[in-house]
Design a protein around this motif. Structure first.
Motif: not given
Lengths: 238, 290
Positions: A71-72, A75-76, A102-104, B167, B182-188
Motif C-alpha cells: 500500500p505505501y 500511495a507514493k 503528508i507524503k515526504h 514524526r 498508515v500504510n495506505a497513507l504512503g508510510i513504509n
C-alpha cells in the motif's frame, strides 16, 4: 488512462470475490462504481490499493504496473484512498491526523498548480481548523468523513479512491461531502467513487461502472444510465 | 530516622527499581503488540540473552559500562534480524504463526544459553562506586537501586520525547491504532515495524543488563521476570505505554512490600491484582481493545 485495471481476480480464501474485474479512470474524470452490497466494490478499491492481495490481472497507474505493490508504494505513486470505515486515528488530534497524510519526498502536481497544504485544506474544511486540537475520536461522523478526505488530500493524490463517503450521514452532511468532492474534482483530482446514494453518484460522475456479483455488469456515461431504467433496476434496486 | 521508617524506605526503593526494570521490558512488549499485533513470546528471552552478553563482555573487558553499552545494542540488532528475516516471512500465516515462531525462538535461546554458558548462575559485578549505601537527607539508600531508577527514568523521558514530539513517534502511535491505514497513507510500515521491534528489543536488553547484578544471570531469568512483564502488559492495556509505566511500578511495590507484610502471599499478589483489574476492565487499565 490514469488508472487501468484489467481482468482482476481476487479471492478471500475459497471465495472468488472479484472475477475478471476491469475499470479505468482517465485524468480529470470522476468515475462511479455502483452496485448492491456484497458485489465487490470495496474489494476492487482495496485490491488496487494493495490492502488486499489480488491473484491475477493487471493494474496500471500512469502506464506503470502497480499490481501486487504494498500500500505505501501505491500511495507514493499518487493514489489516495479514503476507506469506508474512514479509519481516522482516534488517539491523535485532528492536526496530527492531517500530518499523517503528508507524503515526504513527493511533490506531486496534486491536480494542478496548487498542492494541498494546511492552508488549502482548512479553506475547504473550516470545521477541521476549529477542531485541530481535538482528538479524532471526539468528531461526529460527518466531521470524521471530512477529516478522512482531508488527510488523504494532504498527500496530494492525482487519483482519489473513496469508498461510500456519505454512508450514515445526515442529508445536510451528505450534501456537504458531495460539494467537497465536486470542488476537489474541479481542481483537477481524478476520483474513483464507490457510492450507494445514486443521486450523489449521478451528480458527480462522468462515467459509471455497475457491478453484478463479483464482476463488471455494465458501463456507460451518466446520460446513458439516466436514460436506461431497465439497467438501473437490474443492478441497483434492491 | 527510626529503623521501621528506614525499612519502609528501603523496600520502597527496591520495589521502584524492580518496577522500572519491568517497565523497560514491558514497554517494548506492549509497543510491539499494539503496533504489529504480535505477542512476542521471545521478548523476555532477548532480555535474558542480553544479561548473558553483559556477563560475557565483563569477562572479556572487565568493564561494566562497556557491557551496559554493547550488550543491549547487540541484542537489539539480533531483534532486527529476527523481525526482518523470520517474523516477516510468517506474516501471511497470521498471529498463530508469529506466536509459534517467537515461542520456538524463546526455546532455542533458552537451550542455547545453557549450551554456551551452562546452567549455574553467573555473577555480574558493578563498579565499587555503585555498591553500598548513600546518605541523602538523613536517610540511607542503596546506590545501585538508585542507579537503576535513574537510568530507567532517562530512557522513559527519551522514549516519551520520541513518541510524543517526533514524526516517527506520531507514526508509531497511529500505527498502534491502525497500521494498515498508515500504510495506505504512503508510510513504509514494514520499516517502522522493524525499527520498533529493534528498539523494543534494545530496551529489553538494557533491562537485562541492569537487573543482572541483582538477580545474577541464569537460564530461568526469562521466565521469572518475563511472566511479570506479561502481566504488566495485560493489566496496563495492550499498546499503552502509560499503562505499562503505572502497572510496572505497582507490581514492583506489590512485590517488595508484599514480601515484607504477607511473605507467604507475596508470589501470588501480582496475580490477584491482575484478576481483579481484568474482571472489572477486560481490556486493561488503559487498553482500547480486549
Amino acid at each position: 488512462m490514469l488508472l487501468e485495471v484489467e481482468n482482476l481476480n481476487t479471492y478471500y480464501g475459497e471465495s472468488h470475490v472479484l472475477q475478471d474485474m476491469s475499470v479505468a479512470v482517465d485524468a480529470g474524470e470522476v468515475v462511479a462504481l455502483l452496485g448492491r452490497n456484497g458485489m465487490g466494490k470495496s474489494t476492487t478499491l482495496k485490491s488496487i490499493m494493495g490492502l488486499v492481495k489480488p491473484n491475477s490481472g493487471t493494474i496500471k497507474y500512469k502506464g506503470t504496473s502497480i499490481f501486487g505493490h504494498p500500500p505505501y508504494r501505491v500511495a507514493k505513486a499518487g493514489i489516495g484512498f479514503v476507506p469506508e470505515e474512514r479509519r481516522i486515528f482516534p488517539n491523535l488530534p485532528v492536526l496530527d491526523n492531517l500530518r499523517m497524510g503528508i507524503k515526504h519526498g513527493r511533490h506531486s502536481s496534486g491536480g494542478g498548480r496548487n498542492p494541498w497544504d494546511f492552508e488549502r485544506v482548512y479553506k475547504h474544511f473550516p470545521i477541521l481548523k476549529d477542531r485541530s486540537n481535538q482528538k479524532g475520536s471526539t468528531l461526529s461522523g460527518g466531521e470524521q468523513q471530512m477529516l478522512a478526505i482531508a488527510r488523504t488530500l494532504m498527500g496530494n493524490p492525482d487519483l482519489l479512491m473513496i469508498d461510500e463517503p456519505t454512508e450514515g450521514l445526515s442529508p445536510v452532511m451528505t450534501k456537504e461531502v458531495r460539494d467537497v468532492l465536486a470542488e476537489i474534482s474541479e481542481v483537477g483530482v481524478s476520483i474513483l467513487l464507490v457510492e450507494h446514494n445514486l443521486k450523489v453518484a449521478m451528480s458527480l460522475a462522468d462515467r459509471v461502472y455497475l457491478m453484478g456479483k463479483a464482476h463488471l455488469g455494465y458501463t456507460g456515461t451518466i446520460e446513458e444510465l439516466d436514460a436506461n431504467p431497465e439497467i438501473r433496476a437490474r443492478y441497483l434496486e434492491v | 530516622m527510626d529503623a521501621t521508617t528506614a525499612m519502609y524506605v528501603a523496600q520502597g526503593i527496591h520495589g521502584l527499581a524492580y518496577g522500572m526494570v519491568l517497565f523497560l521490558l514491558a514497554s517494548g512488549l506492549t509497543l510491539i503488540f499494539g503496533m504489529m499485533g504480535i505477542l512476542n513470546m521471545a521478548h523476555a528471552s532477548f532480555f535474558m540473552l542480553s544479561a548473558y552478553f553483559c556477563y560475557q563482555f565483563q569477562i572479556w573487558t572487565g568493564n561494566f559500562w562497556l557491557a551496559l553499552l554493547f550488550a543491549p545494542v547487540i541484542t537489539g540488532f539480533f531483534g532486527i534480524l529476527v523481525e526482518r528475516f523470520l517474523l516477516r516471512k510468517v506474516q501471511r500465516l497470521g498471529h498463530i504463526g508469529q506466536l509459534i515462531l517467537t515461542a520456538g525462538l524463546g526455546l532455542i535461546i533458552l537451550e542455547g544459553v545453557k549450551v554456551i554458558w551452562g546452567t549455574e548462575s553467573k555473577p555480574v559485578l558493578v563498579p565499587t562506586y555503585l555498591q553500598g549505601l548513600v546518605n541523602l537527607a538523613g536517610m540511607e539508600y542503596p546506590v545501585y537501586r538508585l542507579f537503576i531508577i535513574g537510568i530507567s527514568l532517562i530512557l522513559l523521558i527519551i522514549l516519551s520525547l520520541i513518541l510524543y514530539k517526533t514524526r516517527l513517534g506520531m507514526v508509531v502511535r497511529a500505527a498502534v491504532s491502525d497500521a494498515d491505514m498508515v500504510n495506505a497513507l504512503g508510510i513504509n510500515v514494514p520499516v517502522v515495524f522493524m525499527t520498533v521491534f529493534g528498539v523494543g528489543t534494545w530496551m529489553a536488553g538494557v533491562a537485562g543488563v541492569v537487573i543482572s547484578p541483582i538477580l545474577t544471570v541464569f537460564p530461568g531469568l526469562a521466565d521469572q521476570v518475563g511472566m511479570d512483564a506479561f502481566i504488566v502488559v495485560c493489566v496496563g492495556g495492550f499498546g499503552s505505554i502509560g499503562g505499562a509505566l503505572l502497572v510496572s511500578i505497582i507490581c514492583g511495590l506489590l512485590n517488595s512490600y508484599g514480601v515484607q507484610f504477607f511473605s507467604q502471599l507475596a508470589p501470588i499478589l501480582i496475580f490477584i491484582f491482575m484478576v481483579v483489574v481484568l474482571t472489572i476492565r477486560p481490556m486493561g487499565l488503559f487498553g482500547e481493545r480486549e
